[in-house]
Design a protein around this motif. Sequence first.
Motif, short mmCIF file in Angstrom:
data_model
loop_
_atom_site.label_atom_id
_atom_site.label_comp_id
_atom_site.label_asym_id
_atom_site.label_seq_id
_atom_site.Cartn_x
_atom_site.Cartn_y
_atom_site.Cartn_z
N ARG A 1 0.86 -1.18 0.00
CA ARG A 1 0.00 0.00 0.00
C ARG A 1 0.89 1.23 0.00
O ARG A 1 1.93 1.26 0.66
CB ARG A 1 -0.94 0.03 1.21
CG ARG A 1 -1.86 1.25 1.19
CD ARG A 1 -3.04 1.11 2.13
NE ARG A 1 -2.63 0.92 3.52
CZ ARG A 1 -3.48 0.62 4.49
NH1 ARG A 1 -4.78 0.47 4.23
NH2 ARG A 1 -3.04 0.47 5.73
N CYS A 2 0.49 2.25 -0.75
CA CYS A 2 1.28 3.47 -0.86
C CYS A 2 0.35 4.66 -0.86
O CYS A 2 -0.63 4.70 -1.60
CB CYS A 2 2.13 3.44 -2.13
SG CYS A 2 3.27 4.82 -2.27
N TYR A 3 0.67 5.67 -0.02
CA TYR A 3 -0.15 6.86 0.10
C TYR A 3 0.36 8.03 -0.73
O TYR A 3 -0.20 9.12 -0.68
CB TYR A 3 -0.19 7.33 1.56
CG TYR A 3 -0.99 6.45 2.48
CD1 TYR A 3 -2.28 6.04 2.16
CD2 TYR A 3 -0.45 6.04 3.70
CE1 TYR A 3 -3.01 5.23 3.02
CE2 TYR A 3 -1.18 5.25 4.57
CZ TYR A 3 -2.46 4.84 4.23
OH TYR A 3 -3.18 4.06 5.09
N ASN B 1 -6.61 8.35 -1.98
CA ASN B 1 -6.71 7.27 -2.96
C ASN B 1 -5.41 6.49 -3.00
O ASN B 1 -4.62 6.62 -3.95
CB ASN B 1 -7.05 7.84 -4.35
CG ASN B 1 -8.43 8.46 -4.39
OD1 ASN B 1 -9.44 7.77 -4.34
ND2 ASN B 1 -8.47 9.79 -4.49
N PRO B 2 -5.14 5.69 -1.99
CA PRO B 2 -3.86 4.96 -1.94
C PRO B 2 -3.81 3.85 -2.98
O PRO B 2 -4.84 3.33 -3.42
CB PRO B 2 -3.83 4.39 -0.52
CG PRO B 2 -5.28 4.26 -0.15
CD PRO B 2 -5.97 5.42 -0.81
N TYR B 3 -2.58 3.50 -3.34
CA TYR B 3 -2.36 2.32 -4.18
C TYR B 3 -2.42 1.10 -3.29
O TYR B 3 -1.90 1.08 -2.16
CB TYR B 3 -1.00 2.39 -4.86
CG TYR B 3 -0.60 1.09 -5.52
CD1 TYR B 3 -1.02 0.80 -6.81
CD2 TYR B 3 0.17 0.14 -4.84
CE1 TYR B 3 -0.68 -0.41 -7.42
CE2 TYR B 3 0.51 -1.07 -5.43
CZ TYR B 3 0.08 -1.33 -6.72
OH TYR B 3 0.41 -2.52 -7.31
N LEU B 4 -3.04 0.02 -3.78
CA LEU B 4 -3.11 -1.24 -3.04
C LEU B 4 -2.88 -2.37 -4.04
O LEU B 4 -3.54 -2.44 -5.09
CB LEU B 4 -4.47 -1.40 -2.38
CG LEU B 4 -4.68 -2.63 -1.48
CD1 LEU B 4 -3.74 -2.58 -0.28
CD2 LEU B 4 -6.13 -2.70 -1.01
N GLY B 5 -1.94 -3.24 -3.74
CA GLY B 5 -1.63 -4.32 -4.67
C GLY B 5 -1.11 -5.55 -3.96
O GLY B 5 -0.82 -5.53 -2.75
N MET B 6 -0.98 -6.62 -4.70
CA MET B 6 -0.51 -7.89 -4.15
C MET B 6 0.41 -8.56 -5.16
O MET B 6 0.15 -8.54 -6.36
CB MET B 6 -1.71 -8.80 -3.86
CG MET B 6 -1.39 -10.10 -3.14
SD MET B 6 -2.94 -10.95 -2.69
CE MET B 6 -2.30 -12.29 -1.70
N SER B 7 1.51 -9.14 -4.68
CA SER B 7 2.42 -9.87 -5.55
C SER B 7 2.57 -11.30 -5.05
O SER B 7 2.63 -11.54 -3.84
CB SER B 7 3.79 -9.18 -5.62
OG SER B 7 4.43 -9.21 -4.36
#
Length: 338
Positions: A71-73, A131-137
């Motif tokens: 997650r990145c703000y 609107n943070p970025y949210l991702g999964m690897s």
Amino acid sequence: MDRMPDTAKILPFSADERSSIAMNSPSPGLQSSGEGRTPPALFDAAQEFLRSRGGGQGHFQTPMTGVHIMRCYQEIPQMRRIYRPSLCVVLKGAKQILFGETTLIYKEMECLVVSVELPASGRMIGASPENPYLGMSIDFDVAMLKEVMQQLANPPRPAPASGPCVFVGQVDVPLTECVLRLTRMAMTPDAAQILYSSVMREICYWLLTGPYGAEIAKLTLPDSHTDRVANAIYYLRDNFAQTLRVEQLAEVARMSLSSFHQHFRAMTSMTPVQYQKQLRLLEARRLMVANAANVSEAAYQVGYESASQFSREYSRNFGVAPKQDVMNYKALVARGAR
């Protein structure tokens, strides 16, 4: 909104901000799980996991090896690293990746598939506290891919020609369900230890039987062009600080020099020399940031004979001189920690 933690441990170093023309990769045939929108159950599960880890932004390791939630703000400059063979899914926001001369963008409920180890730059686009970025690897288990491939009644047939080892597509319903189960298991380490392999096996199945099965299958076939080039990449990774001739790498790949050049560039969008240079510069940056090495020390440790040549190539690749790059990183950390 969750608190902002100490970003010194979680944010990447700054990199170049060179402009490039971003373009989406074709995505033939994958069915989305809901018109490009993350299912609420999946989004909530990811949020719950992050809250259990103290919230904030960063790169969060789950109890499952090779599975991370990010997650990145804030929108940050390009971050360079080595991408392993993996499946990277965007749950919210968008991300850009640059490898060689190719730029790809993937957005909510789209995935990036990487089939060989690759130096690349990535950045979250438009991330903010609102609107943070949210991702999964999810790192691939190549041995499991091979095992599943052998069990398929109608295995995919890889195209004989080499193509890019990175592509973007939409996440279909079966993959979405697997990602949801992994995210929920991240909250229960005991269950993850027992059930993780079964979900990964299911992911392998859906990838191999889906629209990109022919590309994924290249990872599983012995003595294919992908396998041969990958062997050369592993050799290059383990010996990047040495002076290597391209002829040596072609011998490791058991290919003619011309064929090796052709397939290596088709897969990675760069030459072997460019690939080695990226490995050297990435390791030098790590040494300067993590080990407080000075420019000369970092240069010599990664194989450069001239610190001035190292500084020139570092500036050309990262868009900033080595010392300034480290200062930018510290400023980025301080800015994020406020």
